[in-house]
Design a protein around this motif. Structure first.
Motif, PDB file in Angstrom:
ATOM      1  N   GLU A  75      33.741  37.352  34.907  1.00  0.00           N
ATOM      2  CA  GLU A  75      32.659  36.834  35.763  1.00  0.00           C
ATOM      3  C   GLU A  75      33.014  36.238  36.467  1.00  0.00           C
ATOM      4  O   GLU A  75      31.793  36.114  37.411  1.00  0.00           O
ATOM      5  N   MET A  76      34.544  35.967  36.846  1.00  0.00           N
ATOM      6  CA  MET A  76      34.950  35.100  37.753  1.00  0.00           C
ATOM      7  C   MET A  76      35.026  36.023  39.043  1.00  0.00           C
ATOM      8  O   MET A  76      34.432  35.417  40.000  1.00  0.00           O
ATOM      9  N   HIS A 101      35.529  35.826  30.353  1.00  0.00           N
ATOM     10  CA  HIS A 101      35.299  34.925  31.306  1.00  0.00           C
ATOM     11  C   HIS A 101      36.057  35.326  32.826  1.00  0.00           C
ATOM     12  O   HIS A 101      35.548  34.915  34.175  1.00  0.00           O
ATOM     13  N   ARG A 133      43.130  38.443  39.730  1.00  0.00           N
ATOM     14  CA  ARG A 133      42.156  37.901  40.526  1.00  0.00           C
ATOM     15  C   ARG A 133      43.208  37.702  42.080  1.00  0.00           C
ATOM     16  O   ARG A 133      43.340  37.607  43.200  1.00  0.00           O
ATOM     17  N   LEU A 166      26.709  45.209  40.231  1.00  0.00           N
ATOM     18  CA  LEU A 166      27.346  44.589  41.399  1.00  0.00           C
ATOM     19  C   LEU A 166      26.555  45.872  42.414  1.00  0.00           C
ATOM     20  O   LEU A 166      26.098  45.063  43.789  1.00  0.00           O
ATOM     21  N   ARG A 179      30.724  39.045  44.618  1.00  0.00           N
ATOM     22  CA  ARG A 179      29.214  38.642  45.504  1.00  0.00           C
ATOM     23  C   ARG A 179      28.966  37.763  46.562  1.00  0.00           C
ATOM     24  O   ARG A 179      28.819  38.625  47.323  1.00  0.00           O
ATOM     25  N   HIS A 180      29.899  37.036  46.446  1.00  0.00           N
ATOM     26  CA  HIS A 180      30.322  36.796  47.807  1.00  0.00           C
ATOM     27  C   HIS A 180      30.475  36.647  48.688  1.00  0.00           C
ATOM     28  O   HIS A 180      30.310  36.532  50.022  1.00  0.00           O
ATOM     29  N   PHE A 183      33.501  39.070  39.621  1.00  0.00           N
ATOM     30  CA  PHE A 183      32.617  39.044  40.344  1.00  0.00           C
ATOM     31  C   PHE A 183      31.899  38.315  40.717  1.00  0.00           C
ATOM     32  O   PHE A 183      31.182  38.352  41.703  1.00  0.00           O
ATOM     33  N   THR A 184      31.421  37.182  40.590  1.00  0.00           N
ATOM     34  CA  THR A 184      31.173  36.131  41.902  1.00  0.00           C
ATOM     35  C   THR A 184      32.375  36.511  42.576  1.00  0.00           C
ATOM     36  O   THR A 184      31.156  36.068  44.055  1.00  0.00           O
ATOM     37  N   SER A 185      33.327  35.926  42.902  1.00  0.00           N
ATOM     38  CA  SER A 185      34.091  36.328  44.381  1.00  0.00           C
ATOM     39  C   SER A 185      33.609  37.641  44.921  1.00  0.00           C
ATOM     40  O   SER A 185      33.025  37.593  46.170  1.00  0.00           O
ATOM     41  N   GLU A 223      29.291  46.952  34.866  1.00  0.00           N
ATOM     42  CA  GLU A 223      29.567  46.623  36.228  1.00  0.00           C
ATOM     43  C   GLU A 223      28.839  47.532  37.324  1.00  0.00           C
ATOM     44  O   GLU A 223      28.563  46.798  38.310  1.00  0.00           O
TER      45      GLU A 223
END
Length: 262
Positions: free
Chosen positions: A184-185, A181, A155, A213, A191-192, A187-189, A209
C-alpha cells in the motif's frame, strides 16, 4: 499533452509500437509476434499476460536492453533502436531484481547512482531528498541495505529509478514478495508519481493491482497482443463479466497461469 523532460517538442503518445517482433537465437517460436499498440502520455499503463507471453521481451526492447528482429517502436517520437542514448535520458526502469549494493546504506546507493546519472552536487542533494520522501525511507537511509525487509527493498529500488526524474517509468513486478502494508505504501508513491505527470508502464501478474492503479491495459499471450485499450473500454466490451480477472481468464483461457491477490 505531456511534455517529455528534456524535449523541446510536445508529443501526445509516450510509446508507439508497430508490428514489433522478436525471436531469440535457436528459439522455435517468436517471443513477440507482430505486436502493435500505443501508450498515451500521462497514462498508468498495465501490461500483463501468462508466463511466456512476451512481457519481459517487450520491456527489454523498449528500454534498449535488446534489439527487436522486426518492426518499429518509438518513445516520445524517438526510435528505440536509432535514438537509444537519447531515450535513456528520460526513461526509468525498476527491475524485478533488486538493483542495490547490499553492503552500502541507501543514501550511499542513491549518491552512487546520482553520480552515474550525471547529476550535479546540488541536483543530487535535491533528488535524493525528494526520492527518499516519496518512498518513505528517510528514517532508515543511513542503514545498510542488507538489513532491509522485502518491502523496504522494493521501495528503495523505486527510489533509484526516480533519481533522474524520468518522464516514463517502467516497473517489472514491483510488489513481488512484499506484505500488504509495504504494498500500500508503494501504491501511494506510484499514485503521487502518476499525478505529477509521469507515464508509468506497470508489468504485473496481479490483476487486482491493475484494477486499482491502471488507466489503460494490454494483454499478451504467447507473443501476441490479444487485448488493449482503456480500462473502461475493455470492461465495457465484456459487460457480462463482473471483474477484470474474469475478462482476463476469458481471453487467455489459462486461469492457472495467473495470480489474483486476495
Amino acid at each position: 499533452v505531456i511534455y517529455a523532460q528534456g524535449l523541446c517538442r510536445r508529443y501526445p503518445l509516450a510509446i508507439q509500437i508497430h508490428q514489433l517482433s522478436h525471436r531469440y537465437p535457436a528459439a522455435t517460436t517468436a517471443a513477440l509476434n507482430a505486436v502493435s499498440f500505443s501508450i498515451p502520455a500521462g497514462s498508468f499503463f498495465g501490461l500483463t499476460g501468462p508466463n511466456g507471453s512476451g512481457k519481459t521481451t517487450l520491456i527489454s526492447i523498449l528500454t534498449g536492453l535488446i534489439t527487436a528482429t522486426a518492426g518499429f517502436a518509438s518513445i516520445y517520437g524517438y526510435d528505440v533502436k536509432r535514438d537509444r542514448n537519447k531515450i535513456k535520458s528520460f526513461i526509468g526502469l525498476v527491475p524485478q531484481e533488486i538493483a542495490l549494493y547490499p553492503s552500502l546504506t541507501l543514501y550511499e546507493n542513491l549518491k552512487l547512482f546520482a553520480d552515474l546519472y550525471g547529476l550535479t552536487k546540488q541536483q543530487s542533494k535535491i533528488q535524493i531528498n525528494t526520492c527518499l520522501e516519496m518512498v518513505g525511507l528517510n528514517s532508515v537511509m543511513k542503514k545498510q541495505v542488507s538489513t532491509y525487509s522485502g518491502g523496504m527493498l522494493r521501495r528503495a529500488n523505486l527510489a533509484i529509478g526516480l533519481l533522474h526524474q524520468p518522464k516514463l517509468l517502467f516497473l517489472d513486478e514491483p510488489t513481488a514478495n512484499v506484505d500488504a502494508h509495504a504494498r500500500e505504501m508503494l501504491f501511494t508513491s506510484l499514485r503521487h508519481l502518476h499525478a505529477s505527470g509521469t507515464t508509468i508502464v506497470y508489468t504485473t501478474h496481479y490483476l487486482e493491482e491493475i484494477d486499482l492503479l491502471c488507466t489503460d491495459l494490454a494483454i499478451l499471450k504467447k507473443g501476441v497482443l490479444i487485448a488493449t485499450g482503456s480500462m473502461a473500454d475493455i470492461k465495457q466490451q465484456y459487460p457480462q463479466k463482473n471483474r477484470l480477472s474474469e475478462i482476463y481468464f476469458n481471453l487467455t483461457e489459462e486461469t492457472h497461469a495467473f495470480r489474483v491477490n486476495k
